[in-house]
Design an enzyme around this catalytic site. Structure first.
Site, PDB file in Angstrom:
ATOM      1  N   HIS A 198       0.802  -1.230   0.000  1.00 24.92           N
ATOM      2  CA  HIS A 198       0.000   0.000   0.000  1.00 24.92           C
ATOM      3  C   HIS A 198       0.836   1.281   0.000  1.00 24.92           C
ATOM      4  O   HIS A 198       0.303   2.361  -0.208  1.00 24.92           O
ATOM      5  CB  HIS A 198      -0.959   0.024   1.195  1.00 24.92           C
ATOM      6  CG  HIS A 198      -0.276   0.381   2.489  1.00 24.92           C
ATOM      7  ND1 HIS A 198       0.490  -0.512   3.181  1.00 24.92           N
ATOM      8  CD2 HIS A 198      -0.225   1.541   3.174  1.00 24.92           C
ATOM      9  CE1 HIS A 198       0.982   0.073   4.243  1.00 24.92           C
ATOM     10  NE2 HIS A 198       0.571   1.331   4.283  1.00 24.92           N
TER      11      HIS A 198
HETATM   12  C1  UD1 Z   1      -2.066   5.795   5.562  1.00 30.49           C
HETATM   13  C2  UD1 Z   1      -0.751   6.299   6.145  1.00 30.49           C
HETATM   14  C3  UD1 Z   1       0.250   5.172   6.173  1.00 30.49           C
HETATM   15  C4  UD1 Z   1      -0.302   3.933   6.838  1.00 30.49           C
HETATM   16  C5  UD1 Z   1      -1.610   3.551   6.204  1.00 30.49           C
HETATM   17  C6  UD1 Z   1      -2.207   2.355   6.898  1.00 30.49           C
HETATM   18  C7  UD1 Z   1      -0.243   8.680   5.688  1.00 30.49           C
HETATM   19  C8  UD1 Z   1       0.610   9.601   4.897  1.00 30.49           C
HETATM   20  N1  UD1 Z   1      -0.175   7.373   5.353  1.00 30.49           N
HETATM   21  O1  UD1 Z   1      -1.804   5.456   4.203  1.00 30.49           O
HETATM   22  O2  UD1 Z   1       1.399   5.586   6.876  1.00 30.49           O
HETATM   23  O3  UD1 Z   1       0.640   2.881   6.708  1.00 30.49           O
HETATM   24  O4  UD1 Z   1      -2.507   4.673   6.286  1.00 30.49           O
HETATM   25  O5  UD1 Z   1      -3.315   1.853   6.234  1.00 30.49           O
HETATM   26  O6  UD1 Z   1      -0.925   9.096   6.587  1.00 30.49           O
HETATM   27  N2  UD1 Z   1      -9.051   5.054   1.021  1.00 30.49           N
HETATM   28  C9  UD1 Z   1     -10.312   4.509   0.956  1.00 30.49           C
HETATM   29  N3  UD1 Z   1     -10.960   4.262   2.147  1.00 30.49           N
HETATM   30  C10 UD1 Z   1     -10.409   4.502   3.345  1.00 30.49           C
HETATM   31  C11 UD1 Z   1      -9.124   5.063   3.395  1.00 30.49           C
HETATM   32  C12 UD1 Z   1      -8.458   5.327   2.231  1.00 30.49           C
HETATM   33  O7  UD1 Z   1     -10.848   4.260  -0.108  1.00 30.49           O
HETATM   34  O8  UD1 Z   1     -11.051   4.226   4.381  1.00 30.49           O
HETATM   35  C13 UD1 Z   1      -8.304   5.269  -0.241  1.00 30.49           C
HETATM   36  C14 UD1 Z   1      -8.507   6.590  -0.918  1.00 30.49           C
HETATM   37  O9  UD1 Z   1      -8.418   6.393  -2.287  1.00 30.49           O
HETATM   38  C15 UD1 Z   1      -7.310   7.380  -0.414  1.00 30.49           C
HETATM   39  C16 UD1 Z   1      -6.230   6.322  -0.377  1.00 30.49           C
HETATM   40  O10 UD1 Z   1      -6.902   5.151   0.025  1.00 30.49           O
HETATM   41  O11 UD1 Z   1      -6.983   8.451  -1.246  1.00 30.49           O
HETATM   42  C17 UD1 Z   1      -5.082   6.632   0.535  1.00 30.49           C
HETATM   43  O12 UD1 Z   1      -5.551   6.873   1.877  1.00 30.49           O
HETATM   44  P1  UD1 Z   1      -4.657   7.750   2.904  1.00 30.49           P
HETATM   45  O13 UD1 Z   1      -5.324   7.735   4.219  1.00 30.49           O
HETATM   46  O14 UD1 Z   1      -4.322   9.046   2.290  1.00 30.49           O
HETATM   47  O15 UD1 Z   1      -3.298   6.975   2.978  1.00 30.49           O
HETATM   48  P2  UD1 Z   1      -2.984   5.403   3.142  1.00 30.49           P
HETATM   49  O16 UD1 Z   1      -2.377   4.927   1.884  1.00 30.49           O
HETATM   50  O17 UD1 Z   1      -4.154   4.671   3.685  1.00 30.49           O
END
Ligand code: UD1
Length: 346
Positions: A198
């Site tokens: 991820h």
């Molecule tokens: C975040 C953390 C990372 C951690 C990870 C654990 C940051 C910079 N990164 O990364 O350190 O290892 O969480 O999971 O804070 N999305 C969904 N549903 C959700 C959440 C996210 O669809 O409930 C999708 C969206 O497209 C979003 C993408 O995932 O844009 C990324 O989510 P984001 O929270 O920005 O970062 P993670 O990759 O989850």
């Protein structure tokens, strides 16, 4: 004493579970603020239910977004929460954008900050998490470190006076859940690997992600790829299919199911920090698709191998399970109690 915990992303819920229980036991007043960084039920709600964490008192429902927009929106919400709650401690966890937002919002208004999982370093400044953890450590008043290695990093940055070694709170939860899933016969041993990918560094570029998918697809063993929403979104955007060769894509698992899946597996292939450590603590070899790790203790004896650039990934993941002793670098499963004692200043 009143503690406001700021959480928002999946690994923070796991860390919150033992902290909430230990604070409750110590009779602390504990307010839980969820920023809403993660919001899908299988990324958030299921962790509160399975790990018996009290429901958040406040949910800022910030959701996904670019780093600046997401962090800024969280800060605006948190600033108000801290003013309303007037906490004795703002407790932030790990290294996500939620962590940094909590630290920045608190430090400017002089709310005392405690950082749980302080002192981890990858020394890779292209990782958003590295920036988040360095800035959070320097903003915080109390640094609750999981390992001796983390204590050493804090000392080198001039932060030794604020640092306390408490152990790793994820180990506290893991041991409890391991014993529960084993007692409930939830572990089904099989010839498969558990895999998660991820990280932004592995998913943002089409060429990089395509290479990882092809390497996993070519492995001589079933790869249960638990698809994080970020991976799903990026694969779709790049026009890459995850349903390829040895890969069996599946939804992310709830925590007990994840622990059972690792216990039943031949090993783990991941870019997650938490999962590297969980594999190590559950006696399973881990192959990490990153150039470095914050959890360097896992590398001892070949329990974890960094293999992002491996010419032959199969050879690495199919290596025999090491037999060397791993010691107890992550504590004895009572880190949360120690963290609470430290918060209380005892
Ligand atoms: C975040 C953390 C990372 C951690 C990870 C654990 C940051 C910079 N990164 O990364 O350190 O290892 O969480 O999971 O804070 N999305 C969904 N549903 C959700 C959440 C996210 O669809 O409930 C999708 C969206 O497209 C979003 C993408 O995932 O844009 C990324 O989510 P984001 O929270 O920005 O970062 P993670 O990759 O989850």
């Amino acid at each position: 004493m009143k503690v406001v915990s700021v959480v928002g992303a999946r690994p923070q819920f796991v860390k919150l579970a033992p902290m909430a229980a230990a604070m409750d036991q110590a009779g602390l007043q504990h307010i839980i603020v969820h920023t809403g960084q993660h919001y899908d039920p299988n990324m958030s709600g299921v962790f509160f239910a399975d790990l018996k964490i009290p429901a958040p008192d406040i949910n800022l429902e910030v959701g996904s977004g670019a780093h600046g927009a997401q962090t800024g929106q969280m800060m605006a919400g948190l600033e108000k929460v801290f003013t309303d709650q007037a906490p004795d401690w703002v407790l932030v966890y790990g290294d996500t954008n939620t962590t940094l937002a909590g630290a920045l919002a608190a430090v400017k208004d002089h709310w005392p900050i405690a950082h749980l999982e302080a002192g981890l370093r990858s020394f890779n400044r292209r990782m958003p998490e590295e920036i988040n953890r360095v800035l959070t450590d320097h903003a915080a008043d109390l640094l609750l470190a999981p390992t001796e290695v983390a204590m050493g990093h804090l000392a080198k940055e001039g932060l030794a006076a604020r640092a306390h070694l408490v152990g790793d709170v994820m180990t506290d939860v893991l041991y409890k859940v391991r014993d529960a899933v084993t007692a409930q016969n939830l572990v089904a041993a099989g010839d498969y690997l558990v895999s998660t990918i991820h990280r932004a560094e592995n998913t943002d570029s089409k060429a990089g992600l395509a290479r990882i998918i092809d390497q996993l697809a070519a492995l001589p063993i079933e790869v249960r790829l638990l698809v994080h929403p970020r991976l799903a979104a990026k694969a779709k955007q790049h026009g890459l299919s995850l349903n390829k060769g040895a890969i069996k894509p599946a939804q992310p698992l709830a925590y007990p199911q994840m622990v059972a899946a690792v216990l039943g597996s031949r090993g783990v292939v991941t870019d997650s920090g938490g999962l590297q450590k969980e594999a190590f603590l559950l006696d399973r070899p881990c192959t990490t698709l990153r150039p470095e790790t914050e959890w360097t203790e896992t590398l001892a004896g070949g329990w974890n191998v960094l293999a992002l650039d491996a010419a032959d990934l199969a050879q690495v993941v199919m290596r025999p399970t090491p037999t060397t002793s791993r010691g107890t670098p992550y504590g004895d499963g009572r880190a949360a109690q120690k963290a609470v004692i430290t918060l209380l200043g005892e």
